[in-house]
Structures are given as structure tokens and as C-alpha cells.
Design a protein around this motif. Structure first.
Motif, mmCIF file in Angstrom:
data_model
loop_
_atom_site.group_PDB
_atom_site.id
_atom_site.type_symbol
_atom_site.label_atom_id
_atom_site.label_comp_id
_atom_site.label_asym_id
_atom_site.label_seq_id
_atom_site.Cartn_x
_atom_site.Cartn_y
_atom_site.Cartn_z
ATOM 1 N N ALA A 208 -3.846 2.114 0.022
ATOM 2 C CA ALA A 208 -2.426 1.933 0.364
ATOM 3 C C ALA A 208 -2.366 1.277 1.742
ATOM 4 O O ALA A 208 -3.137 1.637 2.636
ATOM 5 C CB ALA A 208 -1.687 3.262 0.370
ATOM 6 N N ARG A 220 5.550 1.202 3.325
ATOM 7 C CA ARG A 220 4.394 0.872 2.488
ATOM 8 C C ARG A 220 4.523 -0.523 1.899
ATOM 9 O O ARG A 220 5.517 -0.857 1.271
ATOM 10 C CB ARG A 220 4.237 1.896 1.367
ATOM 11 N N LYS A 223 0.258 -0.365 -2.978
ATOM 12 C CA LYS A 223 -0.759 0.611 -3.359
ATOM 13 C C LYS A 223 -1.607 -0.077 -4.433
ATOM 14 O O LYS A 223 -1.065 -0.581 -5.419
ATOM 15 C CB LYS A 223 -0.074 1.851 -3.910
#
Length: 409
Positions: A208, A220, A223
Motif C-alpha cells: 500500500a 492512500r 493497494k
């Protein structure tokens, strides 16, 4: 903390967590020494609702803390929004190593110094049996292939999984590389080789990558797992965090990646035309002229469908104001046109990051469903502008959307 009382075997289904002193695990505490146990309040009973418990672990100076979860059973959610355990390196303003919920048991978690903070939060609803974990002191790097990660601040560098390239990475590993460039520079990241246990939703082993210096779902970038290297990534600012996590079963070859610092591109002094949704993507930051435009969609649902890079329906689940923009996470109902949009998957749930470039326009609210059409930046995030096609989604719109999906633009 745990009282010095009788011991007994704790068994949940096929999980035996060994001999645990009964009882009493309390809500938080200060734990010191070479090793010890910590567990959720009332473990092995159901943990209480609406609680926030903090454990501060300190091992002798010069050593690092290694934390192993022996059992975990918290309310399950693909983003761990409700009940969760956070683990930090250090006590105050430390770097978050990870957030865990459900029954996923991570591998060994290693702090960067002799302190670690564990925090468990529960909401008012569904609960489970909680967790039990064991901490121990270790010499820095003595764990060999179990120890990896660190701070990278040279202008160029390499990061790789333990054992690379001689053999597969080990099971039960958590690595965090924190890359820090000078102010006004950004980080360019590229994977040369990549092979991480494949899973449609990257639930078991994964990499990630986050903008900034901590693990934060709103920041983020993606992933990743499988054997296809992620596309090259460029940070928003001068920090990136790369987290690699392997569970306690299958492993794979691993990866090697390279990074370099480069100057941030200066924004153009001329404002790009914003007459259509497509041309608006050249201006990715809120500007006064752009955000003073009238907040209205341009064109029809059909014309926007063809000119948009992505088309989805979904519910807004998080919104965070940053500067003049809003960064939102959308839980996806349906994808009609994916384009280059980075879609995260966990179980059957899919989500995407959306940036509403001008805070008030269009206005999106948490908990509401929308049809969203727009463009995507180089990091795979959706960009929504004042003239992008965004409208409330009702069940009756489903038929129109399906017709558009089958239309040839």
C-alpha cells in the motif's frame, strides 16, 4: 494490562491462543519490560462498545518492540472505520504501522525505537471477542528477514522485500519505508520487478502506498498485489509511505523498487479553458477564476458519458477538506466506465478516491448516492470540476445508465 491470576487455555474455533492469565485485561495501561501480554478489555469476553483504550509499551533502551497478535476478532469493515486496533511506532506523534480489524492477523509488527503505542477503538454497534497480543524486546535488525523498512532521504534509492532476489519473502512481515524529499520536491516511484501473492482484493499480502508520512485511508494512492508492477507513481508533496504486509501463509518472489527526487513542476500562469469537463482537467488545483464559475453541469448525461474518463455510481463515505478542495472516498455501487480510475477492492466492496477541486461546487455530502462522471489524474484519482456531471443517484436512473453503458461513443 493483566492481573497475575490463574492461567487457562483460550480457544476460539480453530484458533488456540495458548495459556492466558485469567483475568483481567483492562482498558489500556503502561507496559514495560522485555516481554508481556496485552488484550482488549474483558478478553476473552466481548469487548465493550464506545470505548477507546491506549496501551503504551516500553522496552529497554537500545532495543525495538516486536508485537505479535495471537488472536483478533473485531467488527469487520473493508476500511476498518468502526472498530479497529491502531499500532504506532513511538508514544507521541509516532508513525502508524497499521490499522487492523475483522479477523485478519498481521505478521510481526516492529517499532523503530524502544516504544510502541497500541490503541483500540470501538463504536456503539457490532462487537467481537477483541484481541490478544504479545510484545517482546529485540535488538534492532536482529530479526534478519523479519525486519525491513526505514527512512529514506537520499536523492535516489532502492527498496525491496526481505530475501530479494535469492528467495521468496518470508511470511508474517510488515515493512514501512518512509521516503522524505526536501521541501518543494516530489518523489517519483517505479517498481522494477513485482510479485506478491495474488488475490482479487489484495486481502492477504499487499503493498500500500500513501501520500504523506503515515498510513491514512484518505491519502492512500493504491493497494497492490499479483505479478503486474504498479504504474509509476509521483507524490503530491515531499513524502511517501510504502507499506508491505505479508500474512502467515503463502509467499511469492517479492519486489524491488526505485525512487528519485525531482523538482515540483511549477503551475502554469495561464488558466486552462474550462468550457468542457475534459479540458478542465488541465487545471488540477483550485484557482479563484475556476472556483468562481457558476456551479452547473455542462452538456447532457449522454455527452458527458462519452467525454468522461470514468463513470460510476456510489455513496460518499468520507469527506476531508484540504485547502480549497474536498477529498472524498466513494463506496461504489456500479462502474459503467472505468478508464484509468484506481479502484480499491476489499471483499465485495469497491471504493475510489474523488477530489472535488472547488470545495462548494459541486457539493457532495456524506451518506448520499451520486452519479459521478469526470477525469482522472496521473495517480488514478477522480477529479471533479464545477462543470463536471455529478447528480443524485436514484434507483430509477439505473436503466438510463445501463443504456449508456451499451452505447458506442
Amino acid at each position: 494490562m493483566v492481573d497475575q491470576l490463574e492461567t487457562h487455555e483460550v480457544q476460539f474455533g480453530s484458533h488456540n491462543v495458548g495459556r492466558v492469565r485469567r483475568h483481567h485485561f483492562t482498558c489500556g495501561g503502561n507496559l514495560t519490560g522485555e516481554s508481556g501480554l496485552l488484550g482488549s478489555e474483558g478478553f476473552p469476553g466481548v469487548y465493550p462498545p464506545n470505548s477507546k483504550c491506549t496501551w503504551k509499551i516500553t522496552v529497554p533502551e537500545g532495543k525495538v518492540v516486536v508485537l505479535n497478535f495471537r488472536f483478533i476478532d473485531l467488527e469487520s469493515d473493508n476500511l476498518c472505520r468502526y472498530d479497529f486496533v491502531d499500532v504506532y511506532s513511538g508514544h507521541n506523534n509516532g508513525q502508524r504501522i497499521g490499522r487492523f480489524c475483522g479477523t485478519f492477523r498481521p505478521g510481526a509488527l516492529v517499532s523503530s525505537n524502544n516504544k510502541m503505542l497500541v490503541q483500540m477503538v470501538s463504536d456503539s454497534n457490532t462487537a467481537g471477542n477483541g484481541f490478544i497480543a504479545m510484545f517482546s524486546a529485540a535488538e534492532p535488525h536482529e530479526r534478519g528477514d523479519q525486519y525491513c523498512g526505514g527512512r529514506l532521504d537520499k536523492p535516489t534509492g532502492t527498496f525491496k522485500t526481505p530475501n530479494w532476489p535469492e528467495r521468496d519473502y518470508p511470511a508474517g512481515v510488515t515493512c514501512s519505508w518512509h521516503i522524505v524529499a526536501p521541501k518543494h520536491q516530489v518523489i517519483e516511484l517505479k517498481f522494477e520487478k513485482f510479485d506478491v501473492e495474488r488475490d482479487n482484493y489484495c486481502r492477504y499480502d499487499y503493498v500500500a502506498i500513501f501520500n504523506g508520512g503515515e498510513i491514512d485511508d484518505a491519502k492512500r494512492i493504491g493497494k497492490f498485489c499479483g505479478d503486474s508492477p504498479p504504474a509509476p507513481i509521483v507524490s503530491e508533496k515531499n513524502e511517501l509511505l510504502i507499506q508491505f504486509l505479508s500474512d502467515l501463509s503463502l509467499t511469492a518472489d517479492g519486489f524491488i523498487g526505485h525512487y528519485k527526487f525531482r523538482p515540483k513542476k511549477l503551475p502554469s500562469t495561464t488558466l486552462a479553458p474550462v468550457t468542457t469537463a475534459a479540458s478542465a482537467t488541465t487545471s488540477l488545483k483550485p484557482t479563484v477564476p475556476l472556483c468562481q464559475q457558476k456551479c452547473r453541469r455542462i452538456g447532457s448525461m449522454e455527452s458527458n458519458y462519452c467525454s468522461s474518463n470514468f463513470v460510476i455510481t456510489g455513496m460518499v463515505i468520507t469527506t476531508v477538506s484540504k485547502g480549497g478542495s474536498v477529498h472524498a472516498t466513494v463506496s461504489i455501487i456500479n462502474v459503467y466506465k472505468e478508464g484509468t480510475l484506481a479502484i480499491q477492492q476489499a471483499g465485495k466492496s469497491m471504493s475510489a478516491k474523488i477530489i472535488v477541486v472547488c470545495k462548494q461546487c459541486p457539493l457532495v455530502r456524506r451518506g448520499l448516492n451520486y452519479i459521478i462522471m469526470g477525469q482522472v489524474d496521473e495517480e488514478g484519482r477522480a477529479k471533479v470540476f464545477p462543470n463536471s456531471f455529478v447528480m443524485s443517484f436514484k434507483t430509477k436512473n439505473q436503466k438510463i445508465m445501463n443504456t449508456l453503458k451499451n452505447k458506442r461513443c
